[in-house]
Design an enzyme around this catalytic site. Structure first.
Site, short mmCIF file in Angstrom:
data_model
loop_
_atom_site.label_atom_id
_atom_site.label_comp_id
_atom_site.label_asym_id
_atom_site.label_seq_id
_atom_site.Cartn_x
_atom_site.Cartn_y
_atom_site.Cartn_z
N ALA A 1 0.86 -1.18 0.00
CA ALA A 1 0.00 0.00 0.00
C ALA A 1 0.90 1.23 0.00
O ALA A 1 2.08 1.15 0.35
CB ALA A 1 -0.90 -0.01 1.24
N PRO A 2 0.37 2.40 -0.39
CA PRO A 2 1.22 3.60 -0.35
C PRO A 2 1.88 3.80 1.01
O PRO A 2 3.05 4.19 1.09
CB PRO A 2 0.24 4.72 -0.70
N GLU A 3 1.13 3.58 2.10
CA GLU A 3 1.71 3.59 3.45
C GLU A 3 1.00 2.56 4.31
O GLU A 3 -0.15 2.21 4.06
CB GLU A 3 1.58 4.96 4.12
N THR A 4 1.74 2.09 5.31
CA THR A 4 1.18 1.22 6.35
C THR A 4 1.39 1.89 7.69
O THR A 4 2.49 2.39 7.99
CB THR A 4 1.83 -0.17 6.33
#
Length: 311
Positions: free
Chosen positions: A47-50
């Protein structure tokens, strides 16, 4: 921690329906994870960020968030903050505090202690709006050298909107404004060249925006490119919308009414998009404050079955 005790979920932020907005992974109990494990888990989610949720180390914070992109740890992430708060609410943690009107949840992060609150929707069937008070929205004084950046993004000087000059944010994003919606929608940056340039200039990414919008419900339409941190295109970038909102107000694109501007910003491309609500207030004492808001939807949840080695 055993390999079967790591709870996770996938949350779409700045979304009202599944598979819109921007997805973030969330690990709800990350206290026993090493930095290496967090980075590998973030890479696995892709994902773009976690968001990794941990116990706080500061007495004024209720909880601590760390954020990892697939390529590195990041200092601040808007959509993954909303996703983490949404996951806490759904898990029952801080549910009473966050549903009490006006109550703030203080979150310890690398960007400082962030203040988050919720606002119930008038429609009980819809999720609440999660509000984040934005830190450091004033741009850096550093000039943006446009020609080499524009070449890599795929723009020319003549396509830029002179009403909104380029700025560099405190998160080291560059905000560019273009006059034409079609120019925005058809952008195809040279990602490898842009990644090398951003790394060399210590930039996180580039937000390209326009006031020529697809829908009259939004004030601007934007796209965000960050190949230097492993994200060719981010669907909805919460952290960039605080500086963007303030920039729109200070350049006179959005007028203040009784010291306040409240508007929606759209971001994304044909495959995925979302909406960020931005509120800018300007007190009589000259203090400018910005907050961003949006709703979240959980699309998946479960238990991590096999952890990577800690070192």
């Amino acid at each position: 921690m055993t390999d079967t005790s790591l709870e996770f979920c996938l949350v779409d932020a700045f979304a009202l329906s599944p598979c819109t907005g921007n997805v973030a992974g969330v690990i709800l109990n990350a206290d026993d994870l090493s930095d290496r494990q967090m980075q590998l888990i973030a890479r696995e989610f892709n994902a773009p960020e976690t968001t990794f949720i941990l116990s706080p180390t500061m007495k004024d914070a209720a909880v601590r968030f760390r954020w990892f992109s697939p390529g590195c740890e990041v200092s601040f992430c808007g959509h993954a903050t909303l996703a983490g708060v949404h996951a806490l609410l759904e898990s029952g943690r801080y549910a009473r505090e966050l549903t009490e009107p006006g109550t703030v949840l203080p979150i310890e992060t690398r960007a400082g202690i962030l203040s988050v609150r919720t606002e119930a929707s008038p429609d009980a069937a819809k999720p609440p709006t999660i509000w984040l008070d934005m830190p450091h929205c004033q741009p850096k004084s550093r000039n943006v050298i446009l020609p080499p950046l524009l070449d890599r993004v795929g723009l020319s000087m003549g396509q830029l909107d002179p009403r909104l000059p380029a700025i560099r944010t405190q998160d080291d994003d560059v905000i560019l404004a273009v006059k034409d919606l079609q120019a925005l929608l058809t952008l195809a940056p040279a990602m490898s060249d842009l990644a090398r340039y951003c790394k060399g200039e210590q930039m996180r990414g580039v937000l390209v925006t326009t006031t020529n919008v697809l829908s009259p419900t939004s004030l601007v339409q934007s796209r965000f490119f960050a190949p230097a941190v492993g994200i060719d295109e981010d669907p909805v970038t919460g952290s960039a919308h605080g500086p963007l909102g303030l920039h729109l107000v200070e350049c006179g694109i959005v007028p203040l009414s009784n010291g306040c501007a409240d508007f929606y910003c759209a971001q994304g491309n044909a495959s995925r998009a979302g909406m960020v609500r931005v509120v800018v207030t300007h007190s009589s004492a000259g203090v400018k404050e910005v907050r961003i808001g949006g709703s979240c939807v959980t699309t998946a949840a479960g238990t991590w079955k096999s952890l990577p080695a800690s070192n």
